[in-house]
Design a protein around this motif. Structure first.
Motif, PDB file in Angstrom:
ATOM      1  N   HIS A  93       0.875  -1.462   0.028  1.00 47.53           N
ATOM      2  CA  HIS A  93       0.015  -0.317  -0.061  1.00 47.53           C
ATOM      3  C   HIS A  93       0.839   1.399  -0.132  1.00 47.53           C
ATOM      4  O   HIS A  93       1.784   1.238   0.502  1.00 47.53           O
ATOM      5  N   TRP A  94       0.469   2.267  -0.721  1.00 44.48           N
ATOM      6  CA  TRP A  94       1.099   3.500  -0.776  1.00 44.48           C
ATOM      7  C   TRP A  94       0.127   4.678  -0.224  1.00 44.48           C
ATOM      8  O   TRP A  94      -1.036   4.657  -0.664  1.00 44.48           O
ATOM      9  N   LEU A  95       0.868   5.421   0.879  1.00 43.86           N
ATOM     10  CA  LEU A  95       0.000   6.683   1.376  1.00 43.86           C
ATOM     11  C   LEU A  95       0.674   7.805   1.418  1.00 43.86           C
ATOM     12  O   LEU A  95       1.851   7.811   1.058  1.00 43.86           O
ATOM     13  N   LEU A  96      -0.215   8.803   1.575  1.00 43.72           N
ATOM     14  CA  LEU A  96       0.294  10.127   1.793  1.00 43.72           C
ATOM     15  C   LEU A  96       1.316  10.032   2.906  1.00 43.72           C
ATOM     16  O   LEU A  96       1.131   9.222   4.012  1.00 43.72           O
ATOM     17  N   GLU A  97       2.042  11.185   3.051  1.00 43.33           N
ATOM     18  CA  GLU A  97       3.287  11.312   3.716  1.00 43.33           C
ATOM     19  C   GLU A  97       2.793  11.842   5.194  1.00 43.33           C
ATOM     20  O   GLU A  97       1.590  12.286   5.320  1.00 43.33           O
ATOM     21  N   ASP A  98       3.641  11.626   6.168  1.00 48.31           N
ATOM     22  CA  ASP A  98       2.944  12.062   7.823  1.00 48.31           C
ATOM     23  C   ASP A  98       2.403  13.628   7.674  1.00 48.31           C
ATOM     24  O   ASP A  98       2.911  14.481   7.104  1.00 48.31           O
ATOM     25  N   GLY A  99       1.480  13.726   8.413  1.00 47.53           N
ATOM     26  CA  GLY A  99       0.871  15.418   8.751  1.00 47.53           C
ATOM     27  C   GLY A  99      -0.419  15.427   7.797  1.00 47.53           C
ATOM     28  O   GLY A  99      -0.990  16.156   8.031  1.00 47.53           O
TER      29      GLY A  99
ATOM     30  N   LYS B 124       2.599   0.358   9.318  1.00 42.36           N
ATOM     31  CA  LYS B 124       3.404  -0.633   8.293  1.00 42.36           C
ATOM     32  C   LYS B 124       3.240  -0.294   7.088  1.00 42.36           C
ATOM     33  O   LYS B 124       2.178   0.004   6.564  1.00 42.36           O
ATOM     34  N   HIS B 125       4.479  -0.009   6.189  1.00 35.84           N
ATOM     35  CA  HIS B 125       4.137   0.693   5.152  1.00 35.84           C
ATOM     36  C   HIS B 125       3.827  -0.395   4.108  1.00 35.84           C
ATOM     37  O   HIS B 125       3.214  -0.503   2.988  1.00 35.84           O
ATOM     38  N   ASN B 126       4.699  -1.615   4.367  1.00 39.02           N
ATOM     39  CA  ASN B 126       4.219  -3.062   3.486  1.00 39.02           C
ATOM     40  C   ASN B 126       4.615  -2.728   1.928  1.00 39.02           C
ATOM     41  O   ASN B 126       3.804  -2.928   1.227  1.00 39.02           O
ATOM     42  N   GLN B 127       5.741  -1.842   1.835  1.00 39.43           N
ATOM     43  CA  GLN B 127       6.048  -1.646   0.468  1.00 39.43           C
ATOM     44  C   GLN B 127       7.125  -2.551  -0.147  1.00 39.43           C
ATOM     45  O   GLN B 127       7.340  -3.597   0.667  1.00 39.43           O
ATOM     46  N   LEU B 128       7.730  -1.955  -0.871  1.00 44.42           N
ATOM     47  CA  LEU B 128       9.081  -2.927  -1.630  1.00 44.42           C
ATOM     48  C   LEU B 128      10.001  -2.870  -0.506  1.00 44.42           C
ATOM     49  O   LEU B 128      10.343  -2.150   0.288  1.00 44.42           O
ATOM     50  N   SER B 129      10.874  -3.927  -0.606  1.00 44.19           N
ATOM     51  CA  SER B 129      11.852  -4.306   0.527  1.00 44.19           C
ATOM     52  C   SER B 129      12.908  -3.105   0.419  1.00 44.19           C
ATOM     53  O   SER B 129      13.433  -2.788   1.719  1.00 44.19           O
ATOM     54  N   ASN B 130      13.119  -2.519  -0.855  1.00 45.27           N
ATOM     55  CA  ASN B 130      14.304  -1.442  -0.843  1.00 45.27           C
ATOM     56  C   ASN B 130      14.003  -0.028  -1.057  1.00 45.27           C
ATOM     57  O   ASN B 130      14.521   0.539  -1.444  1.00 45.27           O
ATOM     58  N   LEU B 131      12.536  -0.019  -0.862  1.00 45.11           N
ATOM     59  CA  LEU B 131      11.839   1.369  -1.045  1.00 45.11           C
ATOM     60  C   LEU B 131      11.048   1.622   0.076  1.00 45.11           C
ATOM     61  O   LEU B 131       9.782   0.747   0.088  1.00 45.11           O
ATOM     62  N   LYS B 132      10.883   2.772   0.707  1.00 47.30           N
ATOM     63  CA  LYS B 132       9.999   3.291   1.483  1.00 47.30           C
ATOM     64  C   LYS B 132       9.398   4.502   0.864  1.00 47.30           C
ATOM     65  O   LYS B 132      10.291   5.493   0.838  1.00 47.30           O
ATOM     66  N   PHE B 133       8.297   4.828   0.612  1.00 48.54           N
ATOM     67  CA  PHE B 133       7.807   5.979  -0.134  1.00 48.54           C
ATOM     68  C   PHE B 133       6.445   6.422   0.532  1.00 48.54           C
ATOM     69  O   PHE B 133       5.641   5.879   0.793  1.00 48.54           O
ATOM     70  N   GLN B 134       6.562   7.965   0.656  1.00 52.93           N
ATOM     71  CA  GLN B 134       5.470   8.574   1.017  1.00 52.93           C
ATOM     72  C   GLN B 134       5.291   9.792   0.106  1.00 52.93           C
ATOM     73  O   GLN B 134       6.283  10.349  -0.329  1.00 52.93           O
TER      74      GLN B 134
ATOM     75  N   ASN C 155       0.074   7.043  -9.438  1.00 52.81           N
ATOM     76  CA  ASN C 155       1.168   6.636 -10.516  1.00 52.81           C
ATOM     77  C   ASN C 155       2.124   5.689  -9.969  1.00 52.81           C
ATOM     78  O   ASN C 155       2.468   4.693 -10.815  1.00 52.81           O
ATOM     79  N   MET C 156       2.451   5.483  -8.724  1.00 50.37           N
ATOM     80  CA  MET C 156       3.095   4.496  -8.002  1.00 50.37           C
ATOM     81  C   MET C 156       2.452   3.096  -8.192  1.00 50.37           C
ATOM     82  O   MET C 156       2.934   2.113  -8.303  1.00 50.37           O
ATOM     83  N   VAL C 157       1.038   3.227  -8.037  1.00 56.57           N
ATOM     84  CA  VAL C 157       0.372   1.890  -7.835  1.00 56.57           C
ATOM     85  C   VAL C 157       0.483   1.264  -9.293  1.00 56.57           C
ATOM     86  O   VAL C 157       0.583   0.232  -9.579  1.00 56.57           O
ATOM     87  N   ASP C 158       0.125   2.416 -10.258  1.00 53.44           N
ATOM     88  CA  ASP C 158       0.270   1.820 -11.837  1.00 53.44           C
ATOM     89  C   ASP C 158       1.432   1.366 -12.197  1.00 53.44           C
ATOM     90  O   ASP C 158       1.688   0.238 -13.064  1.00 53.44           O
ATOM     91  N   SER C 159       2.662   1.820 -11.563  1.00 56.85           N
ATOM     92  CA  SER C 159       3.749   1.532 -11.846  1.00 56.85           C
ATOM     93  C   SER C 159       4.392   0.001 -11.252  1.00 56.85           C
ATOM     94  O   SER C 159       5.111  -0.763 -11.578  1.00 56.85           O
ATOM     95  N   PHE C 160       4.015   0.056  -9.727  1.00 60.45           N
ATOM     96  CA  PHE C 160       4.603  -1.248  -9.123  1.00 60.45           C
ATOM     97  C   PHE C 160       3.487  -1.974  -8.497  1.00 60.45           C
ATOM     98  O   PHE C 160       3.746  -2.786  -7.955  1.00 60.45           O
ATOM     99  N   GLY C 161       2.337  -1.584  -8.775  1.00 64.76           N
ATOM    100  CA  GLY C 161       1.229  -2.438  -8.248  1.00 64.76           C
ATOM    101  C   GLY C 161       0.800  -2.226  -6.754  1.00 64.76           C
ATOM    102  O   GLY C 161       1.309  -0.925  -6.244  1.00 64.76           O
ATOM    103  N   GLY C 162       0.008  -2.934  -6.081  1.00 58.28           N
ATOM    104  CA  GLY C 162      -0.522  -2.606  -4.874  1.00 58.28           C
ATOM    105  C   GLY C 162      -1.444  -1.738  -4.718  1.00 58.28           C
ATOM    106  O   GLY C 162      -2.439  -1.518  -5.823  1.00 58.28           O
TER     107      GLY C 162
END
Length: 309
Positions: A188-194, A210-220, A229-236
């Protein structure tokens, strides 16, 4: 002492130059200088140090100018209240709105509001809920549009609408409606803190930070567009509000799924700190927004659960 003198000292404090200040007030430099000198004599205090270049506002002068600004604000409010009492909506209004509402609400309501109230000058700023509350209290804003309810005292709330949240992505499920447990197994991909909607999603879906994203990428992100766009590219998946869903092209709307009932909704409200000031204007704007949104958003509150802000 008169209103013009208060305007003149504010202008001179801003420009630090008699020529520029007089031009901004559409009077001669001699008139500006004379009127300010008379005010200083009446108050028996020096507001400006004229020997300095640029001109310096004295300590006492800064305090007087702060009070002058407050006085002019009160005068403007008096004029607006009188016009509102006669059914006229005009003047200036300052509105703060959080980004996760602004991106879909403003394109929908702003043009109709401006067409209905052509004599109303509107200033809108996209800021966080925390800044909205702070600037309302500091009289830097007249109204705020945020997700409610809020845990803060002294603010008056006018509910505008209730907005369902929906899921965007490719979910490994054959269900028509999703349970929150279906989401925890997905990236899952979420907005940043705040962003309050992030906290609402985390709490409702029991994601427990828990971000539950890619093992080598933590993104907000700070925008829904980037998340999609991230969902379209990486799934989730990601979770977005209904009004934003309606702005998406058909190819993206086909990736939107609904929660099972009771589905989550967020409450969107217009808030103010000094409800007696511009009260009729606030009610008029709130009524117009409700009218517009009701035309495109139908929500059965008996089938929903209200998220805490």
């Amino acid at each position: 002492m008169n209103i013009q003198q208060l305007q003149y000292i504010i202008a001179l404090d801003r420009y630090k130059n008699f020529t520029k200040a007089s031009e901004s007030c559409f009077i001669t430099q001699a008139t500006l200088s004379t009127m300010i000198r008379r005010l200083e004599e009446e108050l028996e205090v020096i507001i400006f140090d004229r020997k300095a270049n640029p001109i310096i506002t004295t300590d006492a002068g800064r305090e007087i100018i702060a009070e002058a600004e407050k006085a002019l604000d009160h005068i403007k409010n008096m004029v607006m209240l009188a016009k509102e009492d006669n059914g006229v909506i005009e003047g200036n209004v300052r509105i703060g709105i959080i980004p996760t509402i602004a991106n879909s609400l403003l394109p929908l309501v702003l043009k109709p509001v401006m067409e209905q109230y052509p004599r109303l000058d509107i200033t809108i700023t996209e800021i966080t809920t925390e800044n909205v509350l702070e600037q309302l209290k500091g009289n830097q804003l007249d109204f705020g549009i945020i997700s409610t309810p809020i845990d803060a005292k002294g603010y008056d709330t006018e509910v505008l609408y209730y907005e369902p949240l929906k899921v965007y992505g490719n979910i490994r499920s054959n269900k028509k409606y999703l349970m929150t447990s279906d989401l925890t197994r997905e990236t899952h991909w979420l907005l940043e803190d705040g962003h309050c909607i992030r906290d609402q999603i985390m709490s409702y879906c029991s994601l427990q930070n828990k971000h539950n994203q890619l093992s080598n990428l933590k993104f907000q992100s700070h925008s829904f567009e980037t998340l999609l766009n991230m969902v379209d590219s990486f799934g989730g998946l990601t979770i977005i509000p209904e009004l934003y869903v309606q702005t998406l092209p058909e190819r993206q709307q086909s990736k939107v799924m609904e929660f099972e009932r009771p589905f989550p909704v967020r409450e969107i409200s217009m808030i103010s700190y000094r409800s007696d000031v511009k009260a009729r204007l606030g009610k008029a704007l709130a009524a117009k927004v409700r009218q517009i949104v009701e035309g495109v958003l139908q929500v059965d509150l008996n089938q929903s659960v209200l998220l805490k802000a």
